[in-house]
Scaffold this motif. Structure first.
Motif, short mmCIF file in Angstrom:
data_model
loop_
_atom_site.label_atom_id
_atom_site.label_comp_id
_atom_site.label_asym_id
_atom_site.label_seq_id
_atom_site.Cartn_x
_atom_site.Cartn_y
_atom_site.Cartn_z
N MET A 1 0.85 -1.20 0.00
CA MET A 1 0.00 0.00 0.00
C MET A 1 0.89 1.24 0.00
N LYS A 2 0.53 2.22 -0.83
CA LYS A 2 1.30 3.45 -0.91
C LYS A 2 0.67 4.49 0.01
N THR A 3 1.50 5.34 0.59
CA THR A 3 0.99 6.39 1.45
C THR A 3 0.43 7.52 0.61
N ALA A 4 -0.37 8.37 1.25
CA ALA A 4 -0.94 9.52 0.55
C ALA A 4 0.16 10.43 0.02
N GLN A 5 1.23 10.61 0.82
CA GLN A 5 2.33 11.46 0.38
C GLN A 5 2.99 10.91 -0.89
N LEU A 7 1.57 9.10 -3.13
CA LEU A 7 0.64 9.26 -4.24
C LEU A 7 0.61 10.70 -4.74
N TRP A 8 0.69 11.66 -3.81
CA TRP A 8 0.79 13.06 -4.23
C TRP A 8 2.05 13.29 -5.05
N VAL A 27 -1.07 8.14 -13.93
CA VAL A 27 -2.26 8.56 -13.18
C VAL A 27 -3.08 7.34 -12.74
N GLU A 28 -3.18 6.35 -13.59
CA GLU A 28 -3.95 5.16 -13.24
C GLU A 28 -3.28 4.36 -12.13
N GLN A 29 -1.97 4.43 -12.03
CA GLN A 29 -1.29 3.83 -10.89
C GLN A 29 -1.75 4.47 -9.59
N VAL A 30 -1.89 5.79 -9.64
CA VAL A 30 -2.36 6.53 -8.46
C VAL A 30 -3.81 6.17 -8.15
N LEU A 31 -4.65 6.12 -9.18
CA LEU A 31 -6.07 5.84 -8.96
C LEU A 31 -6.30 4.48 -8.31
N ARG A 32 -5.41 3.54 -8.57
CA ARG A 32 -5.58 2.20 -7.98
C ARG A 32 -5.37 2.20 -6.48
N HIS A 33 -4.78 3.26 -5.96
CA HIS A 33 -4.43 3.27 -4.53
C HIS A 33 -5.11 4.38 -3.73
N VAL A 34 -5.71 5.39 -4.40
CA VAL A 34 -6.19 6.55 -3.64
C VAL A 34 -7.25 6.19 -2.61
N ASP A 35 -8.10 5.24 -2.93
CA ASP A 35 -9.18 4.93 -1.99
C ASP A 35 -8.73 4.10 -0.80
N THR A 36 -7.46 3.74 -0.76
CA THR A 36 -6.92 3.06 0.42
C THR A 36 -6.42 4.07 1.45
N THR A 37 -6.47 5.36 1.09
CA THR A 37 -6.04 6.41 2.02
C THR A 37 -7.25 7.12 2.61
N ASP A 38 -7.00 7.96 3.61
CA ASP A 38 -8.05 8.77 4.21
C ASP A 38 -7.99 10.21 3.72
N ASP A 39 -7.24 10.45 2.64
CA ASP A 39 -7.03 11.81 2.13
C ASP A 39 -8.14 12.13 1.12
N ALA A 40 -9.17 12.85 1.57
CA ALA A 40 -10.31 13.18 0.70
C ALA A 40 -9.89 14.07 -0.45
N GLU A 41 -8.99 14.99 -0.19
CA GLU A 41 -8.53 15.89 -1.25
C GLU A 41 -7.79 15.11 -2.33
N LEU A 42 -6.98 14.16 -1.93
CA LEU A 42 -6.25 13.34 -2.90
C LEU A 42 -7.21 12.55 -3.77
N ALA A 46 -7.08 13.52 -7.69
CA ALA A 46 -6.55 12.48 -8.58
C ALA A 46 -7.54 12.20 -9.70
N ARG A 47 -8.82 12.15 -9.37
CA ARG A 47 -9.83 11.89 -10.40
C ARG A 47 -10.03 13.10 -11.31
N LEU A 48 -9.93 14.28 -10.73
CA LEU A 48 -10.05 15.49 -11.55
C LEU A 48 -8.91 15.56 -12.55
N PHE A 49 -7.71 15.29 -12.07
CA PHE A 49 -6.54 15.30 -12.95
C PHE A 49 -6.65 14.19 -14.00
N ALA A 50 -7.12 13.03 -13.59
CA ALA A 50 -7.28 11.92 -14.53
C ALA A 50 -8.26 12.27 -15.64
N THR A 51 -9.31 13.01 -15.31
CA THR A 51 -10.28 13.42 -16.32
C THR A 51 -9.61 14.21 -17.43
#
Length: 396
Positions: A1-5, A7-8, A27-42, A46-51
């Motif tokens: 699991m990757k940390t929020a930092q 992923l940022w 970006v898709e590497q990041v998307l696979r892990h973002v929901d494992t963190t508690d960082d709502a902003e991330l 991440a999804r906004l940037f992916a769009t």
């Protein structure tokens, strides 16, 4: 699991990559892990940037779920970070409307609903409606409703620009396209001139306006400038899958200006991209424009010229012309069934029936003319990595 930092940091790396497959993969590497963190902003960013990465990297269908998630999160779970990205989110509404019209499986009612939501949000945020009017015009034009399109066009032109308007290169390009369709070529050239001399930082310019100018220059008696516009525009578009639609226009230009050999080289280089086209709309446009070239080759007595395709049987120019004509016509019929008109089918037929302009345009001092070689040599397909600079006005 990757940390929020971590992923940022990965997102920071992605921001410095050009639009295309490499950026999307990161970006898709990041998307696979973002929901494992508690960082709502991330999760949101991440999804906004992916769009944005999907839209400008040639995979807009993947932008639908990421954008929808962002809108839902923005409305359902307001957070302090949302305010920093409001402009980005509102900006992306324009791209999503454009993308939706390019997929016939997306109901037209859904596009209108997004336009209505876009207008509501623009009003509530205190922005003017110039971008809304423009995109209502573009949708009406796509459907083939001329009266409605003309009404929205007038409102778009009368409304003042604002912070959410398309850039100083893209807005004039849409106007140039409108004037050229009305055969007001001199006016179109006048509108385009300031754009070419201005300071552009948009990822879509100057190649988009140069693509429009190819024919405009030809129609206003400037064949050398038409050739230059073709060369400069194609140079910027040839490595980006997202530009498949525009690349089709270069093939048509070559077919109609006595540059069949050049057109065949471009077709051979990009024909495999048709299997991973950014959208059905882009595939339809590319195929229809390829038909113009292939029919021209056949008329010149070179219908047995071979066009090679990976994962497909080789086809002669004559065979491929028939195959792509059917492909483009079937796609047009799907759009018309969705839109309730016959506009796209009529447009595709007119496009495929296009004849030479009657003016040969030498693309270089040593440009090869017909006869076209009997067998087109295989051309390696480049990885679709764009080289244009990132638009400073676009969302991250």
């Amino acid at each position: 699991m990757k940390t929020a930092q971590e992923l940022w940091e990965r997102l920071g790396e992605a921001e410095h990559l050009p639009y295309g497959a490499a950026q999307i993969a990161l970006v898709e590497q990041v998307l696979r892990h973002v929901d494992t963190t508690d960082d709502a902003e991330l999760k949101f960013y991440a999804r906004l940037f992916a769009t944005t990465a999907y839209i400008y990297g040639g995979e807009p269908v993947k932008a639908f779920p990421t954008f929808s998630w962002c809108v839902a999160d923005f409305d359902r779970n307001p957070g302090p970070y949302h305010g920093r990205f409001t402009h980005n989110l509102l900006w992306l509404f324009k791209s999503m409307v454009n993308s939706m019209t390019s997929f016939p499986e997306v109901p037209l009612a859904r596009t209108y609903a997004v336009l209505d939501d876009m207008e509501r949000r623009y009003r509530e945020s205190g922005h003017g409606l110039q971008p809304v009017y423009k995109h209502r015009y573009l949708v009406a034009k796509h459907v083939g409703n001329r009266e409605e399109a003309e009404d929205w066009f007038k409102k778009w032109q009368a409304a003042p620009r604002n912070a959410l308007s398309d850039c100083a290169g893209c807005d004039p390009t849409s106007l140039v396209r409108h004037l050229a369709a009305a055969e007001r070529f001199d006016e179109a050239a006048e509108v385009a001139a300031p754009v070419l001399t201005g300071d552009l930082s948009c990822s879509e310019q100057p190649q988009n306006i140069l693509s429009e100018l190819m024919v405009i220059y030809l129609k206003t008696g400037r064949p050398a400038e038409a050739a230059d516009a073709h060369r400069r525009s194609y140079l910027l578009e040839r490595n980006n899958l997202a530009d498949l639609w525009e690349i089709g226009g270069h093939i048509r230009f070559c077919a109609r200006t006595g540059n069949e050999h050049r057109g065949l080289e471009i077709l051979q280089r990009h024909i495999d991209w048709l299997d991973r086209a950014p959208s059905p709309g882009a595939a339809m446009n590319f195929a229809a424009n390829a038909v113009v070239l292939l029919r021209r080759l056949t008329a010149l007595g070179h219908g047995d010229t071979v066009v090679r395709r990976s994962d497909h049987p080789d086809r002669t120019a004559a065979e491929l012309a028939t195959e792509l004509a059917t492909f483009a016509s079937e796609l047009a019929a799907r759009f018309d069934a969705r839109n309730g008109t016959t506009y796209q089918s009529t447009t595709v037929v007119e496009m495929m029936d296009a004849q030479p302009y009657g003016v040969d345009v030498p693309l270089s001092a040593t440009a090869r003319r017909v006869p076209v070689p009997q067998v087109a040599p295989p051309v390696p397909v480049p990885a679709p990595e764009p080289v244009a600079p990132i638009d400073d006005n676009a969302p991250p």
